[in-house]
Design an enzyme around this catalytic site. Structure first.
Site, PDB file in Angstrom:
ATOM      1  CB  SER A  66      -0.883   0.010   1.248  1.00  0.00           C
ATOM      2  OG  SER A  66      -1.647   1.201   1.277  1.00  0.00           O
ATOM      3  CE  LYS A 110      -4.853  -0.159   0.305  1.00  0.00           C
ATOM      4  NZ  LYS A 110      -5.670  -0.913   1.294  1.00  0.00           N
ATOM      5  CE  LYS A 124      -4.234   3.806   2.089  1.00  0.00           C
ATOM      6  NZ  LYS A 124      -5.429   3.126   2.572  1.00  0.00           N
ATOM      7  CG  ASP A 179      -8.043   2.140   0.491  1.00  0.00           C
ATOM      8  OD1 ASP A 179      -7.522   1.555   1.458  1.00  0.00           O
ATOM      9  OD2 ASP A 179      -9.196   2.613   0.521  1.00  0.00           O
ATOM     10  CG  ASN A 196      -8.414   4.897   3.500  1.00  0.00           C
ATOM     11  OD1 ASN A 196      -7.332   4.920   2.932  1.00  0.00           O
ATOM     12  ND2 ASN A 196      -8.748   3.915   4.320  1.00  0.00           N
ATOM     13  CD  GLU A 221      -9.044  -1.060   0.178  1.00  0.00           C
ATOM     14  OE1 GLU A 221      -8.052  -1.212  -0.565  1.00  0.00           O
ATOM     15  OE2 GLU A 221      -8.983  -1.198   1.415  1.00  0.00           O
ATOM     16  CG  ASP A 237     -10.770  -1.332   4.611  1.00  0.00           C
ATOM     17  OD1 ASP A 237      -9.648  -0.839   4.368  1.00  0.00           O
ATOM     18  OD2 ASP A 237     -11.116  -1.698   5.748  1.00  0.00           O
ATOM     19  CE  LYS A 250      -7.775  -2.693   6.373  1.00  0.00           C
ATOM     20  NZ  LYS A 250      -7.847  -1.218   6.531  1.00  0.00           N
ATOM     21  N   GLY A 280      -4.435  -4.355   5.919  1.00  0.00           N
ATOM     22  CA  GLY A 280      -3.505  -4.053   7.019  1.00  0.00           C
ATOM     23  C   GLY A 280      -3.844  -2.741   7.684  1.00  0.00           C
TER      24      GLY A 280
HETATM   25  C1  LIG Z   1      -4.993   3.256   9.714  1.00  0.00           C
HETATM   26  S1  LIG Z   1      -4.575   3.655   8.025  1.00  0.00           S
HETATM   27  C2  LIG Z   1      -4.505   2.163   7.302  1.00  0.00           C
HETATM   28  C3  LIG Z   1      -5.783   1.832   6.576  1.00  0.00           C
HETATM   29  C4  LIG Z   1      -5.460   1.346   5.187  1.00  0.00           C
HETATM   30  N1  LIG Z   1      -4.410   0.340   5.237  1.00  0.00           N
HETATM   31  C5  LIG Z   1      -3.505   0.274   4.256  1.00  0.00           C
HETATM   32  O1  LIG Z   1      -3.471   1.006   3.314  1.00  0.00           O
HETATM   33  C6  LIG Z   1      -2.468  -0.805   4.385  1.00  0.00           C
HETATM   34  C7  LIG Z   1      -1.630  -0.541   5.589  1.00  0.00           C
HETATM   35  C8  LIG Z   1      -0.679  -1.704   5.804  1.00  0.00           C
HETATM   36  O2  LIG Z   1       0.030  -2.064   4.840  1.00  0.00           O
HETATM   37  O3  LIG Z   1      -0.676  -2.239   6.928  1.00  0.00           O
HETATM   38  C9  LIG Z   1      -6.681   0.798   4.471  1.00  0.00           C
HETATM   39  O4  LIG Z   1      -7.719   1.462   4.503  1.00  0.00           O
HETATM   40  O5  LIG Z   1      -6.618  -0.258   3.837  1.00  0.00           O
HETATM   41 MG   LIG Z   2      -8.678   0.315   2.895  1.00  0.00          MG
END
Ligand SMILES: CSCC[C@@H](NC(=O)CCC(=O)O)C(=O)O
Ligand SMILES: [Mg+2]
Length: 371
Positions: free
Chosen positions: A136, A163, A165, A191, A193, A219, A244, A268, A296
């Site tokens: 990510s 992936k 952001k 992603d 979010n 995502e 997610d 997760k 993650g």
């Molecule tokens: C708390 S921010 C992490 C949330 C984000 N996580 C990632 O992008 C992967 C992070 C990792 O590689 O652990 C998600 O929304 O998937």
């Molecule tokens: Mg996510």
């Protein structure tokens, strides 16, 4: 197992690079761990909450409080001898706080499995001895040039998919730049979010433009509760929608799938309440032919060990965000997870197969909850 002492341990690990998402930037992983000392064995679990309630309603200070004042007293009230399978039952009266519960349940399961000499992977019915690792990538301060450099580095390291952001104002141009630089063959997904609004035409237009880039998935474009909005746009897009934040438990996963809000699920263990709800989501998706992958939350090796074992389960057929420890930490709390040919080895030793290294724990803040 019979719990003799239960402690919260809070330790902060600096990140090797700042991690920016649509909801902010992180420079460190402020990790909250649950340490169970049972008569038979010890166990560790990681609470995946961020420091502020920006990913979901939960955050580390709140999780520590609800663990101390609500969850641990309920868990130990009927008696200190219990099985990890009983945690859900003993906490049934509590609503929400799934990340806090997950830390408690996984710490108990770790102790239980260590006492039984059984690895988590075996206990979960894992079918792989190594898992493919995706990576990510945050929104870099240095913009597109830095993004290209970071992705180049991760591809050289062997990560099997990227992936990226995305957020308002940092979406179509950077993704087009990745396509131009690495071609159509780059296994790329995004992603958001929950950073876009389904009722804002400019937001939908940006997502429509991303839908033209041959991405593996989009995502969580919208807010976690907007299942119908996700369904409406998923029907218009070629690119599959992955959820997610929306997927809080198995019941919600089933409803999201029934509404066609997504075609892929990011599971997760730390978000959904722990290993047992994770299995329920895995099974529900598998029964419906829906691929899942393990997401993650910038976990240390403790939470990462749980994720890697989960990612080895049959239905986890897509590469997840289970990166190597050095993607985030110069020095992990545990022995590191190392990328070999784009894969991480699944621990085979009892329990989660990792524990904090003493010298790193020495700098930790401890909060005894019971015992
Ligand atoms: C708390 S921010 C992490 C949330 C984000 N996580 C990632 O992008 C992967 C992070 C990792 O590689 O652990 C998600 O929304 O998937
Ligand atoms: Mg996510």
């Amino acid at each position: 197992v019979t719990v003799e002492r239960l402690e919260l341990v809070r330790v902060s690990l600096p990140l090797v690079t700042p991690f920016r998402t649509s909801f902010g930037v992180q420079h460190e992983r402020d990790a909250l761990l649950v340490h169970v000392r049972a008569r038979e064995a010890q166990g560790w679990g990681e609470c995946v909450t961020p420091a502020a309630p920006v990913y979901s309603e939960e955050y580390t200070g709140g999780a520590a409080h609800v663990l101390e004042h609500q969850l641990v007293p309920r868990l130990l009230a009927p008696g200190r001898t219990l099985r990890a399978e009983d945690v859900g039952l003993r906490l049934a009266g509590v609503r929400g706080h799934r990340m806090a519960r997950a830390a408690l349940e996984s710490a108990l399961l770790d102790a239980q499995l260590r006492a039984a000499g059984r690895s988590l992977a075996v206990h979960l019915g894992a079918t792989r001895d190594r898992v493919a690792a995706g990576v990510s990538v945050g929104i870099p301060d240095g913009g597109i040039p830095e993004l290209l450099e970071q992705v180049e580095g991760y591809l050289d390291a062997g990560y099997v998919r990227v992936k990226a952001k995305v957020a308002r104002g940092s979406d179509v141009a950077p993704m087009q730049a990745l396509r131009t630089r690495f071609g159509a063959r780059l296994r790329l997904q995004v992603d958001a979010n929950a950073g876009y609004d389904p009722d804002t035409p400019a937001d939908v237009a940006a997502l429509d433009a991303l839908d033209e880039l041959g991405l593996l998935q989009i995502e969580q474009p919208f807010a976690p509760d907007r299942l119908l909005a996700h369904a409406a746009h998923a029907a218009r897009w070629r690119t599959p929608v992955c959820l997610d934040e929306s997927i809080t438990d198995a019941a919600r996963a089933v409803e999201a799938l029934a509404l066609r809000a997504c075609r892929i699920v990011n599971v997760k263990p730390g978000r959904v309440g722990g290993p047992f709800e994770t299995v329920r989501i895995h099974d529900a998706c598998r029964d419906r032919g829906i691929p899942v992958w393990c997401g993650g939350m910038l976990e240390t090796g403790i939470g990462r060990a749980l994720n890697v074992a989960v990612a080895a389960m049959p239905g986890f057929e897509l590469p997840g965000d289970t990166s190597a420890s050095d993607r985030y930490f110069r020095e992990d709390l545990t022995d590191p997870f190392v990328l070999v040919d784009g894969h991480l080895a699944v621990p085979t030793t009892p329990g989660i197969g990792r524990e904090p290294r003493d010298e790193v724990l020495a700098t930790a803040t401890r909060l005894p909850l019971a015992g």
